[in-house]
Structures are given as structure tokens and as C-alpha cells.
Design a protein around this motif. Structure first.
Motif, PDB file in Angstrom:
ATOM      1  N   ALA A  92      55.546  36.404  51.418  1.00  0.00           N
ATOM      2  CA  ALA A  92      56.481  37.200  50.683  1.00  0.00           C
ATOM      3  C   ALA A  92      55.789  38.706  50.800  1.00  0.00           C
ATOM      4  O   ALA A  92      54.585  38.955  51.264  1.00  0.00           O
ATOM      5  CB  ALA A  92      56.737  36.770  49.404  1.00  0.00           C
ATOM      6  N   ALA A  93      56.680  39.515  50.978  1.00  0.00           N
ATOM      7  CA  ALA A  93      56.340  41.241  50.879  1.00  0.00           C
ATOM      8  C   ALA A  93      55.346  41.771  49.705  1.00  0.00           C
ATOM      9  O   ALA A  93      54.764  42.372  49.886  1.00  0.00           O
ATOM     10  CB  ALA A  93      57.579  41.914  50.820  1.00  0.00           C
ATOM     11  N   ASP A  94      55.413  40.999  48.584  1.00  0.00           N
ATOM     12  CA  ASP A  94      54.627  41.272  47.498  1.00  0.00           C
ATOM     13  C   ASP A  94      53.431  40.275  47.446  1.00  0.00           C
ATOM     14  O   ASP A  94      52.617  40.319  46.444  1.00  0.00           O
ATOM     15  CB  ASP A  94      55.282  41.372  46.026  1.00  0.00           C
ATOM     16  N   ALA A  95      53.193  39.643  48.563  1.00  0.00           N
ATOM     17  CA  ALA A  95      52.141  38.624  48.738  1.00  0.00           C
ATOM     18  C   ALA A  95      52.152  37.672  47.534  1.00  0.00           C
ATOM     19  O   ALA A  95      51.198  37.083  46.956  1.00  0.00           O
ATOM     20  CB  ALA A  95      50.582  39.442  48.552  1.00  0.00           C
ATOM     21  N   ARG A 105      45.587  38.531  39.970  1.00  0.00           N
ATOM     22  CA  ARG A 105      46.745  37.601  40.325  1.00  0.00           C
ATOM     23  C   ARG A 105      48.149  38.638  40.475  1.00  0.00           C
ATOM     24  O   ARG A 105      49.016  37.940  41.133  1.00  0.00           O
ATOM     25  CB  ARG A 105      47.060  36.453  39.429  1.00  0.00           C
ATOM     26  N   SER A 106      48.000  39.625  39.888  1.00  0.00           N
ATOM     27  CA  SER A 106      49.232  40.593  40.079  1.00  0.00           C
ATOM     28  C   SER A 106      49.043  41.494  41.257  1.00  0.00           C
ATOM     29  O   SER A 106      49.896  42.146  41.621  1.00  0.00           O
ATOM     30  CB  SER A 106      49.141  41.539  38.773  1.00  0.00           C
ATOM     31  N   ALA A 107      48.149  41.595  41.906  1.00  0.00           N
ATOM     32  CA  ALA A 107      47.829  42.377  43.013  1.00  0.00           C
ATOM     33  C   ALA A 107      48.723  41.900  44.021  1.00  0.00           C
ATOM     34  O   ALA A 107      48.951  40.780  44.678  1.00  0.00           O
ATOM     35  CB  ALA A 107      46.466  42.397  43.708  1.00  0.00           C
ATOM     36  N   THR A 108      49.581  43.067  44.697  1.00  0.00           N
ATOM     37  CA  THR A 108      50.267  43.034  45.954  1.00  0.00           C
ATOM     38  C   THR A 108      49.686  43.606  47.157  1.00  0.00           C
ATOM     39  O   THR A 108      50.271  43.164  48.339  1.00  0.00           O
ATOM     40  CB  THR A 108      51.613  43.933  45.532  1.00  0.00           C
TER      41      THR A 108
END
Length: 638
Positions: free
Chosen positions: A45-48, A93-96
């Protein structure tokens, strides 16, 4: 052992310490690590596949509400250790796109491995992860560092300022390093930062070890971090980049021990961590995935503020011959203190002041309208740095009379601390009242059974001297058992208008040797929240008050003069009676609320409890007084 055997052992030690890795071997080791790094991702996914986070959303709001002329930030004080760990896991966990983590200590215990596992998981889903650790306090095992060198294409590790060009040094090698490279040995990276997507950062006192997150069953730090979301994160990112690209930051594959391990055995597999309390780690993971819990417990408490400053020393502090000229953090903090009109509220675990700081406080005290200086620090019973306390003890008279300090020393068993005792995992037996005479303060219902174990020196932020043995840098034995708490927060409030949370202990090490950082927020609401946190720490439930002893009935002036003269001696400060001692608040109808030590009615409401309350009587006298007498020369490295 014969003289020949001793000489042979010394030669072997010297040769092992001085073992080298040639440039060609370093290149080969680095190539082995690079070739082993998998590039496959767990997410396309683009947002990892980032997990939505109320904390990460604070950054989105801050940037949306900001203009170049009027920046907007959200600031969250992290007092509880479990909250600080929850915030870190949730943010990781929120890192993109990117995670940058910079720290002094990174242990391989439950808290350290939990965070490390989350960092590796982020790298495997497509996030660039960079982990920068100070060499002296980095991961303990060479095999772990070798495994991380080839863990994933998105994961990079560097060690700052490696002494003897090694990732890890033993105690004997430390002795060699002290003899050959004393200045480098002391030049440490004390800066701490977790930065996610260049948008939200956490900085403050905490390292990565159980003791900083209420996960140790014997000793935990009462610490403080600050989460800041908004444009200042760009400054944090640039600062991290300066450290990461500095020549002193070295990939472990290019160091002697890790390089040889890679050359001899390739990249090992990082074994899964066997958690001491797996149910606790599982609960933390589950909580970090619960957006509603994170919002209610953390994000909703964030304070909206305007401009925020991030001040930081850079590695340049370690490059020149005059580190004091490059001590940006120290100079900035002194400037803030000097700007005070009414009050300075200072919190530091180690009350050992540099000459510049002493001059500053003396000048402040000489003002006609001198601001009140309130200091929150450790008692001997609470501290993890025994020698630092001994030096603080030596200068109590100076602090009280010449600087005008009101000093509060943290108790080892505070009754109202923001510490999650249940999270420690310690066995908490029912409290049994002590026999006559009755207890002198409310019973400690969180006492635990006595344990003979002590923390290893890795847990002590004590500069080079933390490699000394137990009595130098570990908590001293007490009269009773319990989950002991030691102060580790480093904060400052000026005139109810400026709040500061950072890494600087306001000590000579921070001036001369360590790189330090801090967040400065000029906002009345934030300053009030930070002040309330510190005032909780200095309340009678949590701290003793330091004040002058009662005057001797005869020859008090002579005794005072002799004690003062002895104090100014760099060594042989042997005068047996100190100017000040510890006091406990005694509430009653005539004393409905605590009083400052300079209040005219102070002695009506407080009773003396001795120089080292709660400390085991066998340890009370000689060791502390010996370091008081002979340890002044250690002050610059404390």
C-alpha cells in the motif's frame, strides 16, 4: 598468580582491546551485511499499511492550522512510563514514510525488544527506519548488532562515537579506553528523539529500558517525555540528520567486533525475544492498536500551543577543543533561567552544578528582587547515582545560603507518583504495620519482598563513571523492601510562562561532554501543566524538604565557619556536621498545608528525619561522607 602470569594476562587484554579491522575487512563486512538485507515488503500500500493514530492526527491538525507567521503545535506531557511506551508503539505503527530514533541507552530487555520489534515490523512494511545509539549504552550483544546490520533494506543502525572502534567494550577494555582515550570516552550522545514522518516527535528523559516504562520489579525512574506535533518536527529532523551523517556515527559492520563476527559467520538470524512477562507485552501491543483508548488516554490531553523551539547541541561540540563554546543547549537554558523575574522551578536527578551555573545562581540570588528557585531532585535513597548525590550533599550549604534554593529530595517510595506499580510485575504483599514505635509516615502499601538483585550499570546515565561497580552507580540498600522510584525527569518552568522538557541534567557533563536537547514552549497553559506535574513531585507525599539544622546551643558560629571552610577544600572535606538535613511535613490543625523551608513557621510544621532517610544504617555514613570529602574532582564528569 605469578608476576609473569599477570603480565601475560595484561598483554592479552591490551591486544584484545587494540584489535583492528582493516579498511578492506570493513568493506567486506559491510558488503556481507548489505547482501543479506531482504528487500521484500509485507505491504504494497502507498501508506505502508500504517495504522491510524490519534497522536499522528495531532500533527495533521497542527500543520493545517499553522501559518509561517503563526505556527500551531500540540504538546503532550508524558509523565507515566506506560503511557510513554504506549505513545511510542502507537506512533511507530502510524508511520507512512520514515522513523528516526536517537537514544543514549537501548537495552535488550522487554521494553527495548518490544520497541525494536516494532521498528523492524515498520521497516518490513515499507518505512525507512534509522536507529542511532550511543556506543557505550547500545544493544548489549554483538550478535544482535550483527543481525540488525543485515535485517532489512529499510533498516539502518549506527553507533555514535565508538571507543576503540568497537560496538561493545568490556570492563577491562573500558580501563584501556580510559587510559588512552579519556576525552573521547566521555563525549557521549545524550540526545534522545523519536521522530515519525518528520511530523511528530518525542523527546525527554527516557531511554529504551524497562526502568523507564514502569516495567522493572525493583527500580523504576519517575521520568518525563514531551510529545510535540507540528512544524518544529522539521527542526528535529534536520538535527537528527546532522548526527546521522556525522563521521562519529558508524555502521556496526565497520567496527572491530561486529565486523569480525560478520566475516566469520555472516549475518545471524535475530532470535525472537523471550519476554519476561509476555502477557504484559501482549497487552501493550493490544492497547497500541486501540485508537479509542489512545485518544482518551493520551491525545485528548494534548495542549494546543503556538511557537515551539527545539534546542540541541550538535556533534560539533565534540569536534573542537572548546566544548563550552559549542554548548548550545546549556547556553540556552542558562539564558532562560536568567530571564526569570519571580520563580524558577527546576527538576534534575543529579544536583551537581557546573561553575558557570553556580555563578549564574549566585548572581540571581544577589538581585534585590531575586526570583525564588525551587529544585526537585533525588534523595540518596532514591538516586541511581551515588557519587553524584555525595557531591550534592557536599554543597547543600552553598545551595541554600548562597543560591537561595528551596530543595526537595524525592523519596524512594513516593505515595503519589505517576508510576504504574501494577505494571512492574512485582509481588505486592499485604502491608503489615510496623511494631512500636509507630511508623513516622503513612505506610507503604506497595512494598515488595526483599530482593538481593541490583540493576546492572547499563541502566545508569552516569557518563564514564557508570562502568564502576555497584556502589558507585546503583541504588544503595534501604531499610525496607519495595519497588523503588528514582527521579530522572529534566524540566524547567520560568515565571509561569515558559516550560522546558529535555535531556539536560543541568550538570557539568551536560555543559562539557554530552550532547543535549530540549523543547522550549512559551505558553501559560503548558507552563501551568508542567508546573503542576513538578509540584506533585515535591509534595510531602513524594519528597523530603532540605533545610538548615537547628543551631547548636553553643559555638554555632564557630561550627558554621569551620564547616564552610572545609566545604571549600577540593579534598579532605572531613567536617562531620553538615549545614542542612532532611525534614518531613507533619500535618495538623496548626499546619493545614505544607510550607516552604524559608517560611517563619517552617519548624512548627516539619520535623527533621536525618541526612539520609530510608537508607540502610550500614550505608548511611562512611561511603557518602568519603565521596563528599574526596570526590570533588569528579564533578566535571558527573
Amino acid at each position: 598468580m605469578s608476576l609473569h602470569r599477570l603480565a601475560a594476562a595484561a598483554l592479552v587484554l591490551l591486544l584484545s582491546a587494540c584489535a583492528t579491522l582493516s579498511p578492506q575487512e570493513a568493506d567486506r563486512a559491510a558488503a556481507i551485511a548489505a547482501a543479506a538485507r531482504p528487500a521484500v515488503l509485507d505491504c504494497d500500500a502507498a501508506d505502508a499499511c500504517a495504522q491510524p493514530s490519534p497522536l499522528r492526527q495531532l500533527a495533521g491538525r497542527a500543520f493545517a492550522e499553522s501559518t509561517p507567521e503563526q505556527p500551531r503545535h500540540y504538546a503532550l506531557i508524558l509523565d507515566r512510563g506506560t503511557d510513554a511506551l504506549l505513545a511510542r508503539v502507537n506512533l511507530i505503527r502510524s508511520a507512512t514514510t520514515a522513523i528516526d530514533l536517537q537514544t543514549y541507552i537501548f537495552d535488550e530487555d522487554d521494553a527495548g525488544r518490544l520497541v525494536l520489534d516494532e521498528l523492524l515490523a515498520a521497516a518490513r512494511r515499507g518505512v525507512r527506519v534509522r536507529l542511532l545509539m550511543d556506543q557505550l549504552s547500545a544493544l548489549q550483544n554483538v550478535a544482535t548488532l550483527a543481525a540488525l546490520a543485515g535485517a532489512h533494506e529499510n533498516f539502518r543502525v549506527r553507533l555514535y562515537n565508538p571507543v576503540l572502534r568497537r560496538a561493545r567494550i568490556s570492563y577491562p577494555q573500558y580501563v584501556v579506553a580510559a587510559a588512552c582515550c579519556w576525552r573521547q570516552l566521555n563525549q557521549r550522545m545524550h540526545t534522545k528523539l523519536l521522530l515519525v514522518d518528520g511530523a511528530v516527535g518525542i523527546t525527554g528523559g527516557r531511554n529504551y529500558q524497562d526502568t523507564y516504562y514502569d516495567w522493572d520489579d525493583e527500580y523504576n525512574f519517575r521520568d518525563r517525555d514531551l510529545l510535540v506535533a507540528g512544524p518544529v518536527a522539521r527542526v528535529m529532523a534536520a538535527d537528527f540528520e546532522t548526527f546521522w551523517t556525522d563521521p562519529r556515527s558508524v555502521p556496526p559492520a565497520r567496527l572491530v567486533d561486529v565486523g569480525h563476527a560478520l566475516l566469520e559467520g555472516g549475518v545471524p538470524v535475530l532470535p525472537p525475544h523471550v519476554f519476561e512477562r509476555p502477557e504484559r507485552a501482549a497487552a501493550m501491543r493490544a492497547d497500541a492498536a486501540d485508537a479509542a483508548l489512545v485518544r482518551a488516554r493520551l491525545a485528548e490531553a494534548a495542549i494546543p500551543v503556538g511557537g515551539v523551539r527545539y534546542i540541541s547541541d550538535t556533534p560539533e561540540k565534540h569536534h573542537g577543543d572548546h566544548p563550552l563554546q559549542l554548548a548550545v543547549a546549556s547556553d540556552s537554558l542558562r539564558g532562560l533561567i536568567e530571564s526569570a523575574d519571580e520563580q524558577v522551578l527546576l527538576q534534575t536527578p543529579y544536583l551537581v552544578l557546573s561553575d558557570a551555573a553556580q555563578d549564574m545562581f549566585a548572581q540571581l540570588h544577589e538581585r534585590p528582587d531575586a526570583p525564588r528557585i525551587i529544585v526537585s531532585t533525588n534523595s540518596l535513597a532514591a538516586t541511581d547515582a551515588f557519587i553524584a548525590y555525595a557531591l550534592s550533599y557536599k554543597y547543600k550549604r552553598r545551595y541554600l545560603r548562597e543560591f537561595g534554593f528551596n530543595i526537595y529530595e524525592y523519596k524512594p517510595f513516593p505515595a503519589d507518583a505517576p508510576v504504574d506499580l501494577a505494571a512492574t510485575g512485582a509481588f505486592l504483599p499485604d502491608y503489615e504495620p510496623e511494631p512500636e514505635p509507630p511508623p513516622t509516615r503513612p505506610p507503604d502499601r506497595d512494598s515488595v519482598l526483599r530482593s538481593a538483585r541490583y540493576r546492572q550499570p547499563l541502566g545508569s546515565e552516569y557518563g564514564a563513571t557508570r562502568y564502576l561497580r555497584r556502589r558507585a552507580n546503583e541504588p544503595v540498600p534501604l531499610k525496607r523492601a519495595g519497588v523503588r522510584i528514582g527521579m530522572h525527569a529534566k524540566s524547567l518552568v520560568i515565571d509561569d510562562r515558559i516550560g522546558v522538557v529535555g535531556t539536560h541534567n543541568f550538570d557539568p557533563r551536560g555543559d562539557r561532554y554530552n550532547t543535549e536537547s530540549a523543547v522550549v514552549i512559551e505558553d501559560p497553559e503548558f507552563a501551568a501543566a508542567l508546573e503542576a506535574s513538578i509540584r506533585r513531585d515535591i509534595s510531602p507525599a513524594n519528597s523530603w524538604v532540605i533545610a538548615p539544622r537547628d543551631k547548636a546551643p553553643v559555638l554555632w558560629g564557630l561550627e558554621y565557619s569551620l564547616a564552610k571552610a572545609s566545604e571549600y577544600l577540593p579534598i579532605f572535606d572531613l567536617w562531620p556536621v553538615r549545614y542542612a538535613t532532611s525534614y518531613e511535613y507533619v500535618p495538623g490543625p496548626a499546619c493545614p498545608e505544607p510550607l516552604p523551608p524559608d517560611h517563619p513557621r517552617f519548624r512548627e510544621c516539619y520535623r527533621p528525619v536525618g541526612d539520609f532517610p530510608e537508607v540502610n544504617p550500614a550505608l548511611k555514613g562512611l561511603p557518602t561522607r568519603l565521596f563528599t570529602a574526596f570526590g570533588a574532582g569528579l564533578a566535571p564528569i558527573l
